[in-house]
Design a protein around this motif. Structure first.
Motif, PDB file in Angstrom:
ATOM      1  N   PRO A 116       0.816  -1.218   0.000  1.00 11.56           N
ATOM      2  CA  PRO A 116       0.000   0.000   0.000  1.00 11.56           C
ATOM      3  C   PRO A 116       0.846   1.262   0.000  1.00 11.56           C
ATOM      4  O   PRO A 116       1.774   1.413   0.794  1.00 11.56           O
ATOM      5  CB  PRO A 116      -0.803  -0.120   1.304  1.00 11.56           C
ATOM      6  N   GLY A 117       0.522   2.165  -0.919  1.00 10.10           N
ATOM      7  CA  GLY A 117       1.197   3.452  -0.985  1.00 10.10           C
ATOM      8  C   GLY A 117       2.458   3.484  -1.821  1.00 10.10           C
ATOM      9  O   GLY A 117       3.048   4.554  -1.984  1.00 10.10           O
ATOM     10  N   LEU A 118       2.889   2.338  -2.360  1.00  9.50           N
ATOM     11  CA  LEU A 118       4.110   2.286  -3.163  1.00  9.50           C
ATOM     12  C   LEU A 118       3.777   1.920  -4.604  1.00  9.50           C
ATOM     13  O   LEU A 118       2.846   1.182  -4.866  1.00  9.50           O
ATOM     14  CB  LEU A 118       5.093   1.263  -2.593  1.00  9.50           C
ATOM     15  N   ASP A 119       4.559   2.433  -5.523  1.00 14.28           N
ATOM     16  CA  ASP A 119       4.362   2.142  -6.950  1.00 14.28           C
ATOM     17  C   ASP A 119       5.402   1.123  -7.382  1.00 14.28           C
ATOM     18  O   ASP A 119       6.315   1.419  -8.141  1.00 14.28           O
ATOM     19  CB  ASP A 119       4.489   3.440  -7.757  1.00 14.28           C
ATOM     20  N   ALA A 120       5.270  -0.109  -6.889  1.00 19.35           N
ATOM     21  CA  ALA A 120       6.298  -1.110  -7.150  1.00 19.35           C
ATOM     22  C   ALA A 120       5.738  -2.427  -7.654  1.00 19.35           C
ATOM     23  O   ALA A 120       6.511  -3.332  -7.955  1.00 19.35           O
ATOM     24  CB  ALA A 120       7.118  -1.356  -5.882  1.00 19.35           C
ATOM     25  N   GLY A 121       4.414  -2.578  -7.740  1.00 17.42           N
ATOM     26  CA  GLY A 121       3.828  -3.795  -8.268  1.00 17.42           C
ATOM     27  C   GLY A 121       3.907  -3.821  -9.782  1.00 17.42           C
ATOM     28  O   GLY A 121       4.349  -2.870 -10.428  1.00 17.42           O
ATOM     29  N   ILE A 122       3.472  -4.935 -10.356  1.00 17.17           N
ATOM     30  CA  ILE A 122       3.511  -5.067 -11.811  1.00 17.17           C
ATOM     31  C   ILE A 122       2.528  -4.112 -12.471  1.00 17.17           C
ATOM     32  O   ILE A 122       2.684  -3.718 -13.626  1.00 17.17           O
ATOM     33  CB  ILE A 122       3.221  -6.533 -12.229  1.00 17.17           C
ATOM     34  N   ILE A 123       1.473  -3.702 -11.723  1.00 17.49           N
ATOM     35  CA  ILE A 123       0.492  -2.736 -12.231  1.00 17.49           C
ATOM     36  C   ILE A 123       0.822  -1.370 -11.645  1.00 17.49           C
ATOM     37  O   ILE A 123       0.714  -1.180 -10.429  1.00 17.49           O
ATOM     38  CB  ILE A 123      -0.939  -3.140 -11.843  1.00 17.49           C
ATOM     39  N   PRO A 124       1.246  -0.390 -12.441  1.00 15.60           N
ATOM     40  CA  PRO A 124       1.609   0.934 -11.915  1.00 15.60           C
ATOM     41  C   PRO A 124       0.435   1.608 -11.215  1.00 15.60           C
ATOM     42  O   PRO A 124      -0.704   1.549 -11.676  1.00 15.60           O
ATOM     43  CB  PRO A 124       2.020   1.712 -13.171  1.00 15.60           C
ATOM     44  N   SER A 125       0.712   2.259 -10.090  1.00 12.62           N
ATOM     45  CA  SER A 125      -0.349   2.934  -9.342  1.00 12.62           C
ATOM     46  C   SER A 125      -0.934   4.103 -10.125  1.00 12.62           C
ATOM     47  O   SER A 125      -2.084   4.479  -9.908  1.00 12.62           O
ATOM     48  CB  SER A 125       0.193   3.427  -7.997  1.00 12.62           C
ATOM     49  N   SER A 126      -0.156   4.673 -11.050  1.00  6.97           N
ATOM     50  CA  SER A 126      -0.683   5.783 -11.859  1.00  6.97           C
ATOM     51  C   SER A 126      -1.841   5.314 -12.731  1.00  6.97           C
ATOM     52  O   SER A 126      -2.777   6.066 -12.996  1.00  6.97           O
ATOM     53  CB  SER A 126       0.428   6.371 -12.736  1.00  6.97           C
ATOM     54  N   TYR A 127      -1.804   4.060 -13.164  1.00  3.93           N
ATOM     55  CA  TYR A 127      -2.912   3.515 -13.934  1.00  3.93           C
ATOM     56  C   TYR A 127      -4.175   3.441 -13.080  1.00  3.93           C
ATOM     57  O   TYR A 127      -5.276   3.725 -13.539  1.00  3.93           O
ATOM     58  CB  TYR A 127      -2.574   2.108 -14.436  1.00  3.93           C
ATOM     59  N   VAL A 128      -3.967   3.069 -11.821  1.00  2.00           N
ATOM     60  CA  VAL A 128      -5.113   2.931 -10.914  1.00  2.00           C
ATOM     61  C   VAL A 128      -5.787   4.273 -10.696  1.00  2.00           C
ATOM     62  O   VAL A 128      -6.996   4.422 -10.870  1.00  2.00           O
ATOM     63  CB  VAL A 128      -4.665   2.333  -9.562  1.00  2.00           C
ATOM     64  N   SER A 129      -4.997   5.282 -10.314  1.00  4.69           N
ATOM     65  CA  SER A 129      -5.574   6.603 -10.050  1.00  4.69           C
ATOM     66  C   SER A 129      -6.157   7.222 -11.313  1.00  4.69           C
ATOM     67  O   SER A 129      -7.133   7.966 -11.259  1.00  4.69           O
ATOM     68  CB  SER A 129      -4.512   7.530  -9.443  1.00  4.69           C
ATOM     69  N   GLY A 130      -5.571   6.907 -12.465  1.00  4.87           N
ATOM     70  CA  GLY A 130      -6.094   7.456 -13.718  1.00  4.87           C
ATOM     71  C   GLY A 130      -7.412   6.849 -14.142  1.00  4.87           C
ATOM     72  O   GLY A 130      -8.199   7.476 -14.855  1.00  4.87           O
TER      73      GLY A 130
END
Length: 390
Positions: A282-296
């Motif tokens: 939680p809170g890190l952009d390190a998974g295979i799915i970028p967190s920027s995609y999620v927020s977008g």
């Protein structure tokens, strides 16, 4: 496990090893993140949350007779009483979607109806009173109130739908229950059992007390001394066990707890690894799915944004109270309030680890229907709420 399933697993592992692009930096980061998340889970949640929950589940299986479970949660129980108790049970349990699983397994395997059992399964992590208050304080009173009302309403509706979908099976279970003997007499009274289970629950609550995002106020004051309070209840529990239970009962309790550990714990660890690889901690952009995609994908209040938020929330793992700071960051990045509520309603109640484990407890069909109900109702609630507050 059939030979076909063994072959499928071997082939899947081989193909993964053969084709996985280990030279890709994102893949390397996601693999490392999976083990970081597993370590965080082991360090922060196993001792304080999961082990106490396993012992509570073991105690339910041994010391609460099947006749007693059926009286309050069985298919023939008073519906107002059973659903009422199940729907608010989470208000006193600061547990996540994984920690509630041993408790759910305990009452379901003792004969509880599918309706009250799934109502409890949802309410356990969803109606966490600490998280609701924290939501209202950090994300706003509107989200806090919507989360509280939606969680109670959801647990009852989901339970009722599950009951009617499997009504034939429930009636068969009720017929079987009619032939069960009365609860066995023992040397302990109902108030003694209430004190025994209440002490274990209070130990779980204070041992799992999360650290607030701001070091001020009541919750932080309790956090500063929560281990002392938990230790006090542990000492009280030790005295209760010494005075009220014999050696044979304690052995049975230990064996029952170990059976739940063997059934649930390995699947939870595998699920946490998978969740860490896909989404990262939680809170890190390190998974295979970028967190920027999620927020977008979850900006605004479209039906698709709410659906995406519900699905992502359902698959992500949220430790107790961690969903609030995560959403605080997502809302700051443009996430709409409707999708935020959808994630709040779906996220704490489900996770990839819990899905894997629920399947082993109540089967594939019931699990898929339960997951679908949570996702659909969270989506609609988020969309309606977003339309009202926007």
């Amino acid at each position: 496990m059939s030979e076909r399933k063994k072959l499928a697993i071997i082939v899947a592992v081989f193909l993964t090893a053969f084709y996985l692009p280990l030279g890709n930096q994102r893949v390397q980061s996601a693999i490392l993140e999976a083990f970081f998340m597993l370590q965080d889970y082991a360090q922060q949640h196993v001792l304080a949350c999961l082990i106490p929950a396993f012992f509570i589940a073991g105690a339910i299986a041994v010391f609460i007779s099947q006749a007693s479970v059926l009286k309050y949660f069985g298919t023939g129980a008073n519906k107002i009483l059973s659903y009422g108790v199940a729907s608010v049970s989470g208000s006193v349990l600061a547990v996540c979607s994984c920690t509630v699983l041993p408790l759910f397994a305990g009452i379901y395997t003792r004969g509880a109806g599918i309706g009250p059992a799934t109502a409890f399964l949802y309410s356990g992590p969803a109606i966490n009173i600490l998280a609701i208050i924290l939501t209202a304080r950090i994300l706003g009173p509107d989200l806090g109130a919507a989360r509280a009302v939606g969680a109670v309403f959801f647990s009852i509706i989901i339970g009722l739908i599950m009951h009617f979908l499997f009504l034939k099976e429930e009636k068969e279970k009720e017929k079987t229950a009619l032939d069960l003997p009365d609860a066995d007499e023992n040397s302990r009274t109902l108030p003694q059992y209430a004190i025994f289970f209440g002490t274990m629950i209070l130990f779980l609550i204070f041992a799992a007390w999360g650290k607030p995002s701001q070091p001020v106020g009541f919750f932080n004051a309790v956090y500063e001394v929560h281990w002392y309070i938990a230790a006090l209840f542990l000492v009280i529990l030790g005295v209760i066990v010494k005075l009220w239970f014999n050696k044979e009962e304690l052995v049975m309790w230990t064996d029952s707890t170990w059976s739940f550990v063997k059934q649930i714990f390995p699947l939870l660890l595998a699920g946490v690894l998978a969740a860490g690889f896909l989404m990262g901690r939680p809170g890190l952009d390190a998974g295979i799915i970028p967190s920027s995609y999620v927020s977008g994908l979850v900006g605004g209040n479209s039906l698709s944004a709410n659906l995406i938020a519900s699905v992502l929330g359902a698959f992500m793992y949220f430790a107790t109270l961690t969903e609030v700071p995560i959403l605080q960051g997502l809302i700051g990045s443009g996430m709409g309030k409707g999708p935020a509520l959808a994630l709040l309603l779906a996220g704490p109640a489900l996770s990839l680890p819990s899905m894997i484990t629920i399947k082993t407890i109540m089967g594939t069909q019931k699990t898929l229907i339960y997951i679908s109900l949570v996702v659909v109702m969270s989506t609609l609630s988020g969309f309606i709420f977003g339309s009202i507050v926007s």
